[in-house]
Motif scaffolding. Structure first.
Motif, PDB file in Angstrom:
ATOM      1  N   SER A 147      -1.120   3.119 -10.449  1.00 25.98           N
ATOM      2  CA  SER A 147      -1.221   1.695 -10.162  1.00 25.98           C
ATOM      3  C   SER A 147      -0.475   1.353  -8.877  1.00 25.98           C
ATOM      4  CB  SER A 147      -0.622   0.877 -11.309  1.00 25.98           C
ATOM      5  OG  SER A 147      -1.313   1.096 -12.519  1.00 25.98           O
ATOM      6  N   LEU A 148      -0.953   0.299  -8.253  1.00 26.04           N
ATOM      7  CA  LEU A 148      -0.276  -0.295  -7.096  1.00 26.04           C
ATOM      8  C   LEU A 148      -0.453  -1.797  -7.177  1.00 26.04           C
ATOM      9  CD1 LEU A 148      -1.215   1.848  -3.945  1.00 26.04           C
ATOM     10  CD2 LEU A 148       1.054   1.601  -4.953  1.00 26.04           C
ATOM     11  N   ARG A 149       0.499  -2.501  -6.609  1.00 27.77           N
ATOM     12  CA  ARG A 149       0.364  -3.946  -6.490  1.00 27.77           C
ATOM     13  C   ARG A 149       0.465  -4.323  -5.026  1.00 27.77           C
ATOM     14  NH1 ARG A 149       4.328  -8.971  -7.779  1.00 27.77           N
ATOM     15  NH2 ARG A 149       2.797 -10.456  -8.556  1.00 27.77           N
ATOM     16  N   LEU A 150      -0.637  -4.852  -4.510  1.00 28.83           N
ATOM     17  CA  LEU A 150      -0.660  -5.316  -3.131  1.00 28.83           C
ATOM     18  C   LEU A 150      -0.236  -6.772  -3.062  1.00 28.83           C
ATOM     19  CD1 LEU A 150      -4.023  -3.793  -1.861  1.00 28.83           C
ATOM     20  CD2 LEU A 150      -1.762  -2.727  -2.018  1.00 28.83           C
ATOM     21  N   SER A 151       0.432  -7.104  -1.989  1.00 28.84           N
ATOM     22  CA  SER A 151       0.827  -8.483  -1.740  1.00 28.84           C
ATOM     23  C   SER A 151       0.328  -8.924  -0.380  1.00 28.84           C
ATOM     24  CB  SER A 151       2.350  -8.623  -1.791  1.00 28.84           C
ATOM     25  OG  SER A 151       2.864  -8.271  -3.055  1.00 28.84           O
ATOM     26  N   GLY A 173       0.821  -1.198   0.000  1.00 28.80           N
ATOM     27  CA  GLY A 173       0.000   0.000   0.000  1.00 28.80           C
ATOM     28  C   GLY A 173       0.860   1.254   0.000  1.00 28.80           C
ATOM     29  N   GLY A 174       0.200   2.376  -0.174  1.00 29.06           N
ATOM     30  CA  GLY A 174       0.924   3.632  -0.173  1.00 29.06           C
ATOM     31  C   GLY A 174       0.136   4.728  -0.837  1.00 29.06           C
ATOM     32  N   GLY A 196     -12.157  -4.942 -14.556  1.00 23.00           N
ATOM     33  CA  GLY A 196     -11.422  -4.313 -15.638  1.00 23.00           C
ATOM     34  C   GLY A 196     -10.258  -3.458 -15.169  1.00 23.00           C
ATOM     35  N   ARG A 197     -10.188  -3.213 -13.871  1.00 24.27           N
ATOM     36  CA  ARG A 197      -9.095  -2.380 -13.333  1.00 24.27           C
ATOM     37  C   ARG A 197      -8.172  -3.163 -12.393  1.00 24.27           C
ATOM     38  NH1 ARG A 197     -10.155   1.817 -10.062  1.00 24.27           N
ATOM     39  NH2 ARG A 197     -12.051   0.884  -9.172  1.00 24.27           N
ATOM     40  N   PHE A 198      -8.741  -4.070 -11.614  1.00 24.49           N
ATOM     41  CA  PHE A 198      -7.976  -4.848 -10.635  1.00 24.49           C
ATOM     42  C   PHE A 198      -7.854  -6.296 -11.110  1.00 24.49           C
ATOM     43  CE2 PHE A 198      -9.118  -2.273  -6.542  1.00 24.49           C
ATOM     44  CZ  PHE A 198      -8.725  -1.107  -7.180  1.00 24.49           C
ATOM     45  N   THR A 199      -6.732  -6.911 -10.769  1.00 27.11           N
ATOM     46  CA  THR A 199      -6.511  -8.325 -11.081  1.00 27.11           C
ATOM     47  C   THR A 199      -5.969  -9.037  -9.862  1.00 27.11           C
ATOM     48  OG1 THR A 199      -6.020  -7.795 -13.394  1.00 27.11           O
ATOM     49  CG2 THR A 199      -5.373  -9.969 -12.590  1.00 27.11           C
ATOM     50  N   ILE A 200      -6.672 -10.077  -9.450  1.00 28.97           N
ATOM     51  CA  ILE A 200      -6.217 -10.890  -8.323  1.00 28.97           C
ATOM     52  C   ILE A 200      -5.437 -12.078  -8.866  1.00 28.97           C
ATOM     53  CG2 ILE A 200      -8.309 -12.326  -8.234  1.00 28.97           C
ATOM     54  CD1 ILE A 200      -8.069 -12.251  -5.158  1.00 28.97           C
ATOM     55  N   SER A 201      -4.409 -12.464  -8.142  1.00 34.89           N
ATOM     56  CA  SER A 201      -3.635 -13.649  -8.526  1.00 34.89           C
ATOM     57  C   SER A 201      -2.998 -14.233  -7.279  1.00 34.89           C
ATOM     58  CB  SER A 201      -2.573 -13.296  -9.575  1.00 34.89           C
ATOM     59  OG  SER A 201      -1.637 -12.364  -9.050  1.00 34.89           O
ATOM     60  N   ARG A 202      -2.497 -15.428  -7.414  1.00 33.96           N
ATOM     61  CA  ARG A 202      -1.834 -16.080  -6.292  1.00 33.96           C
ATOM     62  C   ARG A 202      -0.695 -16.942  -6.818  1.00 33.96           C
ATOM     63  NH1 ARG A 202      -6.203 -19.433  -3.278  1.00 33.96           N
ATOM     64  NH2 ARG A 202      -4.401 -20.201  -2.084  1.00 33.96           N
ATOM     65  N   ASP A 203       0.266 -17.167  -5.965  1.00 32.70           N
ATOM     66  CA  ASP A 203       1.366 -18.065  -6.280  1.00 32.70           C
ATOM     67  C   ASP A 203       1.450 -19.058  -5.130  1.00 32.70           C
ATOM     68  OD1 ASP A 203       3.748 -19.376  -6.737  1.00 32.70           O
ATOM     69  OD2 ASP A 203       4.795 -17.602  -7.435  1.00 32.70           O
ATOM     70  N   ALA A 238       1.642 -16.777  -1.553  1.00 29.36           N
ATOM     71  CA  ALA A 238       1.405 -15.345  -1.706  1.00 29.36           C
ATOM     72  C   ALA A 238       0.169 -15.067  -2.538  1.00 29.36           C
ATOM     73  CB  ALA A 238       2.618 -14.672  -2.347  1.00 29.36           C
ATOM     74  N   LEU A 239      -0.489 -13.986  -2.172  1.00 30.76           N
ATOM     75  CA  LEU A 239      -1.662 -13.472  -2.868  1.00 30.76           C
ATOM     76  C   LEU A 239      -1.343 -12.066  -3.334  1.00 30.76           C
ATOM     77  CD1 LEU A 239      -4.801 -13.774  -3.451  1.00 30.76           C
ATOM     78  CD2 LEU A 239      -5.105 -12.555  -1.287  1.00 30.76           C
ATOM     79  N   TYR A 240      -1.860 -11.703  -4.507  1.00 28.11           N
ATOM     80  CA  TYR A 240      -1.575 -10.382  -5.054  1.00 28.11           C
ATOM     81  C   TYR A 240      -2.860  -9.688  -5.512  1.00 28.11           C
ATOM     82  CZ  TYR A 240       2.961 -12.681  -5.355  1.00 28.11           C
ATOM     83  OH  TYR A 240       4.101 -13.377  -5.065  1.00 28.11           O
ATOM     84  N   LEU A 241      -2.781  -8.374  -5.571  1.00 26.78           N
ATOM     85  CA  LEU A 241      -3.860  -7.603  -6.173  1.00 26.78           C
ATOM     86  C   LEU A 241      -3.218  -6.482  -6.977  1.00 26.78           C
ATOM     87  CD1 LEU A 241      -6.966  -7.301  -6.392  1.00 26.78           C
ATOM     88  CD2 LEU A 241      -6.789  -5.543  -4.606  1.00 26.78           C
ATOM     89  N   GLN A 242      -3.270  -6.595  -8.286  1.00 28.41           N
ATOM     90  CA  GLN A 242      -2.787  -5.540  -9.163  1.00 28.41           C
ATOM     91  C   GLN A 242      -3.908  -4.546  -9.369  1.00 28.41           C
ATOM     92  OE1 GLN A 242       0.340  -5.015 -10.553  1.00 28.41           O
ATOM     93  NE2 GLN A 242      -0.548  -3.059 -11.207  1.00 28.41           N
ATOM     94  N   MET A 243      -3.664  -3.303  -8.996  1.00 30.93           N
ATOM     95  CA  MET A 243      -4.684  -2.274  -9.076  1.00 30.93           C
ATOM     96  C   MET A 243      -4.233  -1.211 -10.074  1.00 30.93           C
ATOM     97  SD  MET A 243      -5.719  -1.882  -5.057  1.00 30.93           S
ATOM     98  CE  MET A 243      -4.214  -1.042  -4.626  1.00 30.93           C
ATOM     99  N   ASN A 244      -4.991  -1.057 -11.128  1.00 31.11           N
ATOM    100  CA  ASN A 244      -4.693  -0.056 -12.159  1.00 31.11           C
ATOM    101  C   ASN A 244      -5.807   0.977 -12.229  1.00 31.11           C
ATOM    102  OD1 ASN A 244      -2.375  -1.561 -12.876  1.00 31.11           O
ATOM    103  ND2 ASN A 244      -3.557  -2.794 -14.331  1.00 31.11           N
ATOM    104  N   SER A 245      -5.520   2.093 -12.855  1.00 34.56           N
ATOM    105  CA  SER A 245      -6.511   3.160 -13.047  1.00 34.56           C
ATOM    106  C   SER A 245      -7.198   3.512 -11.730  1.00 34.56           C
ATOM    107  CB  SER A 245      -7.552   2.728 -14.090  1.00 34.56           C
ATOM    108  OG  SER A 245      -6.939   2.410 -15.316  1.00 34.56           O
ATOM    109  N   LEU A 246      -6.405   3.729 -10.716  1.00 35.58           N
ATOM    110  CA  LEU A 246      -6.959   3.967  -9.391  1.00 35.58           C
ATOM    111  C   LEU A 246      -7.744   5.263  -9.341  1.00 35.58           C
ATOM    112  CD1 LEU A 246      -3.991   2.604  -7.335  1.00 35.58           C
ATOM    113  CD2 LEU A 246      -6.373   1.878  -7.071  1.00 35.58           C
TER     114      LEU A 246
END
Length: 120
Positions: free
Chosen positions: A17-21, A9-10, A66-73, A78-86
């Protein structure tokens, strides 16, 4: 039990854009469905996105589609959230959650959250 720690966060400008983990430890990460939720100032916590344990199925709240993408590894727990066009309305504390059914009951674990500030 699962311990979840969010990061990433930040402060970001509108349109950025931000990428949360979310780092998980403890129980077997790959057995949990995972999700992101958020709570904006003065509002209730709300659903943002979820992803199934295998990573094969995802769901999104309409306001992030259309703006956020969730993913995991699952190899990195780990879990991620790519947030674009905030947008300014995306400003909130973002929480990750882990859920599974075991012994006939649903168990859910929550992280402490990471704050996202969107400035114009």
């Amino acid at each position: 039990q699962v311990k979840l720690v969010e990061s990433g966060g930040g402060l970001v400008l509108t349109g950025g854009s931000l990428r949360l983990s979310c780092a998980a430890s403890g129980d077997t990460f790959s057995t949990y469905d995972m999700g992101w939720f958020r709570r904006a100032p003065g509002k209730e916590r709300e659903f943002v996105s979820t992803i199934r344990a295998s990573g094969g199925t995802t769901n999104y709240a309409d306001f992030v589609k259309g703006r956020f993408t969730i993913s995991r590894d699952n190899t990195k727990d780990a879990l991620y959230l790519q947030m674009n066009s905030l947008k300014s309305e995306d400003a909130a504390i973002y929480f990750c959650a882990a859920k599974k059914f075991t012994g006939g009951s649903e168990i859910t674990f929550w992280g402490r959250g990471t704050q996202v500030i969107v400035s114009s």
